[in-house]
Design a protein around this motif. Structure first.
Motif, PDB file in Angstrom:
ATOM      1  N   MET A  69       0.847  -1.188   0.000  1.00 63.17           N
ATOM      2  CA  MET A  69       0.000   0.000   0.000  1.00 63.17           C
ATOM      3  C   MET A  69       0.878   1.232   0.000  1.00 63.17           C
ATOM      4  SD  MET A  69      -3.143   0.934   2.528  1.00 63.17           S
ATOM      5  CE  MET A  69      -4.229   2.335   2.194  1.00 63.17           C
ATOM      6  N   SER A  70       0.495   2.209  -0.805  1.00 68.59           N
ATOM      7  CA  SER A  70       1.271   3.443  -0.887  1.00 68.59           C
ATOM      8  C   SER A  70       0.318   4.616  -1.070  1.00 68.59           C
ATOM      9  CB  SER A  70       2.268   3.383  -2.050  1.00 68.59           C
ATOM     10  OG  SER A  70       1.591   3.223  -3.280  1.00 68.59           O
ATOM     11  N   ARG A  71       0.873   5.827  -1.005  1.00 71.36           N
ATOM     12  CA  ARG A  71       0.042   7.004  -1.162  1.00 71.36           C
ATOM     13  C   ARG A  71       0.774   8.061  -1.981  1.00 71.36           C
ATOM     14  NH1 ARG A  71      -1.638   8.522   4.453  1.00 71.36           N
ATOM     15  NH2 ARG A  71      -2.613  10.295   3.403  1.00 71.36           N
ATOM     16  N   ASP A  72      -0.010   8.835  -2.708  1.00 70.80           N
ATOM     17  CA  ASP A  72       0.517   9.977  -3.454  1.00 70.80           C
ATOM     18  C   ASP A  72      -0.260  11.189  -2.965  1.00 70.80           C
ATOM     19  OD1 ASP A  72       1.139  11.997  -5.238  1.00 70.80           O
ATOM     20  OD2 ASP A  72       1.204  10.669  -6.965  1.00 70.80           O
ATOM     21  N   ASN A  73       0.361  11.948  -2.089  1.00 73.33           N
ATOM     22  CA  ASN A  73      -0.340  13.082  -1.483  1.00 73.33           C
ATOM     23  C   ASN A  73      -0.662  14.176  -2.500  1.00 73.33           C
ATOM     24  OD1 ASN A  73      -0.336  11.916   1.071  1.00 73.33           O
ATOM     25  ND2 ASN A  73       1.660  12.784   1.587  1.00 73.33           N
ATOM     26  N   THR A  74       0.096  14.243  -3.581  1.00 70.70           N
ATOM     27  CA  THR A  74      -0.171  15.268  -4.590  1.00 70.70           C
ATOM     28  C   THR A  74      -1.465  14.968  -5.345  1.00 70.70           C
ATOM     29  OG1 THR A  74       1.082  14.166  -6.327  1.00 70.70           O
ATOM     30  CG2 THR A  74       2.298  15.654  -4.873  1.00 70.70           C
ATOM     31  N   LYS A  75      -1.850  13.694  -5.345  1.00 68.65           N
ATOM     32  CA  LYS A  75      -3.072  13.281  -6.047  1.00 68.65           C
ATOM     33  C   LYS A  75      -4.181  12.868  -5.083  1.00 68.65           C
ATOM     34  CE  LYS A  75      -0.560  11.645 -10.119  1.00 68.65           C
ATOM     35  NZ  LYS A  75      -0.295  10.506 -11.022  1.00 68.65           N
ATOM     36  N   ASN A  76      -3.906  12.955  -3.779  1.00 62.91           N
ATOM     37  CA  ASN A  76      -4.887  12.536  -2.763  1.00 62.91           C
ATOM     38  C   ASN A  76      -5.383  11.118  -3.040  1.00 62.91           C
ATOM     39  OD1 ASN A  76      -4.748  15.097  -1.522  1.00 62.91           O
ATOM     40  ND2 ASN A  76      -6.262  15.902  -2.959  1.00 62.91           N
TER      41      ASN A  76
END
Length: 115
Positions: A69-76
């Motif tokens: 699992m990962s996240r891209d805060n720039t794309k929410n």
């Protein structure tokens, strides 16, 4: 309010890979943790993976070392990379966002793994 929209489900083969996405909108600054759950036919909804605001992840034993699992805060957006798929990974995958006051759910995306 937080809105969650999952995408990326579909048909995968055993041993193959799929990637799910969950785009969040609304009061995203209030989210503390985001999680993925799955529900197989006739079974309860089970935890799969989670990620905190700080990027700390945890996984169910059944998917550890196979799912990331990962996240891209720039794309929410959060992602669930699923590798080495197994037939038992089949189910509806739901994105979940937890704030200090309540949790929110997406509509779910179907993943079917053929053996």
């Amino acid at each position: 309010q937080v809105q969650l929209v999952e995408s990326g489900g579909g048909l995968g083969q055993a041993g193959g890979s799929l990637r799910l996405s969950c785009a969040a909108s609304g009061s995203i600054g209030s989210i503390n943790v985001m999680r993925w759950y799955r529900q197989a036919p006739g079974k309860q909804r089970d935890f799969v993976a989670g990620i905190t605001v700080g990027g700390i992840t945890n996984y169910a034993d059944s998917v550890k070392d196979r799912f990331t699992m990962s996240r891209d805060n720039t794309k929410n957006t959060v992602y669930l990379q699923m590798n080495s798929l197994k037939a038992e990974d089949t189910g509806v995958y739901y994105c979940n966002a937890a704030t200090s006051y309540r949790t929110y759910w997406g509509q779910g995306t179907q993943v079917t793994v053929s053996s």
